[in-house]
Design an enzyme around this catalytic site. Sequence first.
Site, PDB file in Angstrom:
ATOM      1  N   GLU A  83      10.252  15.721  15.266  1.00  0.00           N
ATOM      2  CA  GLU A  83      10.659  15.548  13.864  1.00  0.00           C
ATOM      3  C   GLU A  83       9.910  16.591  13.026  1.00  0.00           C
ATOM      4  OE1 GLU A  83       9.315  11.999  11.640  1.00  0.00           O
ATOM      5  OE2 GLU A  83      11.401  11.791  11.019  1.00  0.00           O
TER       6      GLU A  83
ATOM      7  N   CYS B 149      13.759  10.373   7.137  1.00  0.00           N
ATOM      8  CA  CYS B 149      13.661   9.954   8.547  1.00  0.00           C
ATOM      9  C   CYS B 149      15.002  10.100   9.257  1.00  0.00           C
ATOM     10  CB  CYS B 149      13.143   8.540   8.632  1.00  0.00           C
ATOM     11  SG  CYS B 149      13.945   7.417   7.499  1.00  0.00           S
TER      12      CYS B 149
ATOM     13  N   LYS C 191       0.878  -1.172   0.000  1.00  0.00           N
ATOM     14  CA  LYS C 191       0.000   0.000   0.000  1.00  0.00           C
ATOM     15  C   LYS C 191       0.915   1.221   0.000  1.00  0.00           C
ATOM     16  CE  LYS C 191      -1.950   3.074   1.694  1.00  0.00           C
ATOM     17  NZ  LYS C 191      -1.813   4.466   1.187  1.00  0.00           N
TER      18      LYS C 191
ATOM     19  N   GLU D   1       9.193   1.647  11.228  1.00  0.00           N
ATOM     20  CA  GLU D   1      10.249   2.653  11.093  1.00  0.00           C
ATOM     21  C   GLU D   1       9.558   4.004  11.124  1.00  0.00           C
ATOM     22  OE1 GLU D   1      12.119   5.321  10.002  1.00  0.00           O
ATOM     23  OE2 GLU D   1      12.724   4.512   8.042  1.00  0.00           O
TER      24      GLU D   1
HETATM   25  P1  NAD Z   1       1.636   8.721   7.484  1.00  0.00           P
HETATM   26  O1  NAD Z   1       2.199   7.947   8.601  1.00  0.00           O
HETATM   27  O2  NAD Z   1       0.239   9.207   7.595  1.00  0.00           O
HETATM   28  O3  NAD Z   1       1.695   7.858   6.112  1.00  0.00           O
HETATM   29  C1  NAD Z   1       2.605   6.813   5.857  1.00  0.00           C
HETATM   30  C2  NAD Z   1       1.867   5.675   5.159  1.00  0.00           C
HETATM   31  O4  NAD Z   1       0.860   5.154   6.029  1.00  0.00           O
HETATM   32  C3  NAD Z   1       1.125   6.071   3.880  1.00  0.00           C
HETATM   33  O5  NAD Z   1       1.174   5.012   2.943  1.00  0.00           O
HETATM   34  C4  NAD Z   1      -0.301   6.241   4.356  1.00  0.00           C
HETATM   35  O6  NAD Z   1      -1.254   6.056   3.340  1.00  0.00           O
HETATM   36  C5  NAD Z   1      -0.407   5.129   5.384  1.00  0.00           C
HETATM   37  N1  NAD Z   1      -1.445   5.324   6.388  1.00  0.00           N
HETATM   38  C6  NAD Z   1      -1.989   6.489   6.838  1.00  0.00           C
HETATM   39  N2  NAD Z   1      -2.947   6.243   7.750  1.00  0.00           N
HETATM   40  C7  NAD Z   1      -3.010   4.904   7.907  1.00  0.00           C
HETATM   41  C8  NAD Z   1      -3.776   4.043   8.726  1.00  0.00           C
HETATM   42  N3  NAD Z   1      -4.705   4.508   9.570  1.00  0.00           N
HETATM   43  N4  NAD Z   1      -3.556   2.713   8.650  1.00  0.00           N
HETATM   44  C9  NAD Z   1      -2.616   2.214   7.818  1.00  0.00           C
HETATM   45  N5  NAD Z   1      -1.870   2.973   6.999  1.00  0.00           N
HETATM   46  C10 NAD Z   1      -2.050   4.311   7.048  1.00  0.00           C
HETATM   47  O7  NAD Z   1       2.604   9.897   7.193  1.00  0.00           O
HETATM   48  P2  NAD Z   1       2.200  11.324   6.585  1.00  0.00           P
HETATM   49  O8  NAD Z   1       0.939  11.849   7.153  1.00  0.00           O
HETATM   50  O9  NAD Z   1       2.251  11.179   5.138  1.00  0.00           O
HETATM   51  O10 NAD Z   1       3.373  12.214   7.171  1.00  0.00           O
HETATM   52  C11 NAD Z   1       3.249  12.758   8.486  1.00  0.00           C
HETATM   53  C12 NAD Z   1       4.550  12.723   9.202  1.00  0.00           C
HETATM   54  O11 NAD Z   1       5.035  11.383   9.265  1.00  0.00           O
HETATM   55  C13 NAD Z   1       5.697  13.471   8.548  1.00  0.00           C
HETATM   56  O12 NAD Z   1       5.679  14.814   8.791  1.00  0.00           O
HETATM   57  C14 NAD Z   1       6.877  12.786   9.149  1.00  0.00           C
HETATM   58  O13 NAD Z   1       7.159  13.304  10.422  1.00  0.00           O
HETATM   59  C15 NAD Z   1       6.431  11.366   9.273  1.00  0.00           C
HETATM   60  N6  NAD Z   1       6.915  10.535   8.159  1.00  0.00           N
HETATM   61  C16 NAD Z   1       8.003   9.786   8.389  1.00  0.00           C
HETATM   62  C17 NAD Z   1       8.515   9.001   7.372  1.00  0.00           C
HETATM   63  C18 NAD Z   1       9.720   8.157   7.602  1.00  0.00           C
HETATM   64  O14 NAD Z   1      10.446   7.866   6.667  1.00  0.00           O
HETATM   65  N7  NAD Z   1       9.941   7.705   8.813  1.00  0.00           N
HETATM   66  C19 NAD Z   1       7.910   8.987   6.124  1.00  0.00           C
HETATM   67  C20 NAD Z   1       6.765   9.757   5.910  1.00  0.00           C
HETATM   68  C21 NAD Z   1       6.290  10.522   6.961  1.00  0.00           C
END
Ligand code: NAD
Length: 477
Positions: free
Chosen positions: A379, A280, A171, A246
């Site tokens: 972060e 990250c 996903k 992660e």
């Molecule tokens: P997020 O955690 O919402 O999204 C990451 C993934 O999880 C996406 O594929 C998203 O569709 C999915 N997702 C979202 N809600 C979900 C749920 N309820 N159940 C299962 N999967 C779900 O991240 P974001 O909102 O895109 O970004 C927000 C913050 O997250 C950023 O500002 C950053 O701090 C952090 N982030 C970290 C990384 C990393 O590499 N560690 C990557 C992206 C974002």
Amino acid sequence: MPQMIVNGRKTDAISGQKLDVISPVDGAVFTQIPRGGEADVDLAVKAARIAAEGPWKKFTALERGRLLVKLSNLILENAEELSQLEARDTGKAISSARNDIQVMARYFEFYGTAADKVHGEVIPFLNGYSVQVIREPLGVTAHIIPWNYPAQMVGRSVAPALAMGNACVVKPAEDACLSVIRVAELGLEAGLPAGVFNVVTGLGEEAGAALSAHEDINFVTFTGSNEVGVLVQKAAAEHAVKCVLELGGKSAHVVFNDVNMKLAIPAIVKGILANAGQTCTAGSRLLIQRDVFNEFMDLVVEEFSKTRVGTPEMDLHCGPLINKSQFDRVNRYLEQGKKDGLKILAQGQIDPGVPETGYYVTPTLFVADNHDSDLLMQEIFGPVLVALAFDTEEQAVQLANITDYGLMAAVWSENGGIQQRVAKEMKCGQVYINGFGAGGGVELPFGGVKRSGHGREKGLVALEEMSTTKTIIHYHG
Ligand code: NAD
């Protein structure tokens, strides 16, 4: 129009619904993706289960490995197309996108060539017994991928899973998923049986939540925010499913008085600007020993001020941020930094030629006089670096470890004792000494401690994470 890949076929969502994909470059809709939901996830998991227990199971490790190497070669043959897709989707500079595609190819090569080198064990036991420990696939593995490095992340998580004989349901993030779809198409071209590599696009709270809660997955790996990571782990726990998380970081550079400045400064500045800070492992805290603080910071300011922000084609240090909410979030932190009394020492420049409607933020270097501000604790996920002075080695270690995160750190010193002592005291999964690289190479085990998550990816250890052991105890007298 991009489509999902389910059971070896390109498909739209069962509901027929689509989601707009907005370009970070100008804030305009540039394509649509299927809005997959629970029913699509269910089909993909069923297809993966049938593949995992049927055709895919018959492949030997060598055969699986050869297919992954073939996929790696196809990625390299299509590298420019994939790079353009990745740059347009994420907004990153084209040379960074090109690098990401090379890394994705390397993941499939690394794990493809490792597939037939995972050996079991023979354990000496009681007289009359022979004991073997063999490695088996977990079954159906779920992969929830973020938007910051879609190509790298899909390689990092899918390649070891396939190498071990699992079938995957991916996903990708709704903000950036085009390279993930394309690589699954190339997987089919390479000869992966239907159902082995599925991609369901859609919203996190719909497709992502349905996948992590599905009762027939055996493993889930998630990279993204802390809040969602916790939800994913809770959902997986309902079915006693193993999870690798992660969840980001707040990595510190610890710079001692005897630092090699020429080596350190470009690496430190690059370490926060790469991918516009949306990494990250971004080195977002700069802790410098007091005697060298002013001299070191003068050079950091000089380097940081050269930063230019532009579109992917301009190929500058930073591109735009991924979306409006990330743009607002980083700007809020910039405002908060000023309110918290942090001083701006340097800023980069947004190229005047960028579209006004894109999500470009000004890279900013702050200096703080204590570690209290959220800018040093949370972060930010943007091109924001905060510097702070320390006096002793003990204080440096305490400050480096003070946040809830624990993903990566760097020690800058010419003294072997300091290098080893401080590296060993860092509470995180990877430590660089006199260097810095986003997450290190494909070969290097990677992952967090504390709120940065658990489990390990990259390196050979990922093959263990994505498989299980069976112990066969044979009494033969
Ligand atoms: P997020 O955690 O919402 O999204 C990451 C993934 O999880 C996406 O594929 C998203 O569709 C999915 N997702 C979202 N809600 C979900 C749920 N309820 N159940 C299962 N999967 C779900 O991240 P974001 O909102 O895109 O970004 C927000 C913050 O997250 C950023 O500002 C950053 O701090 C952090 N982030 C970290 C990384 C990393 O590499 N560690 C990557 C992206 C974002």
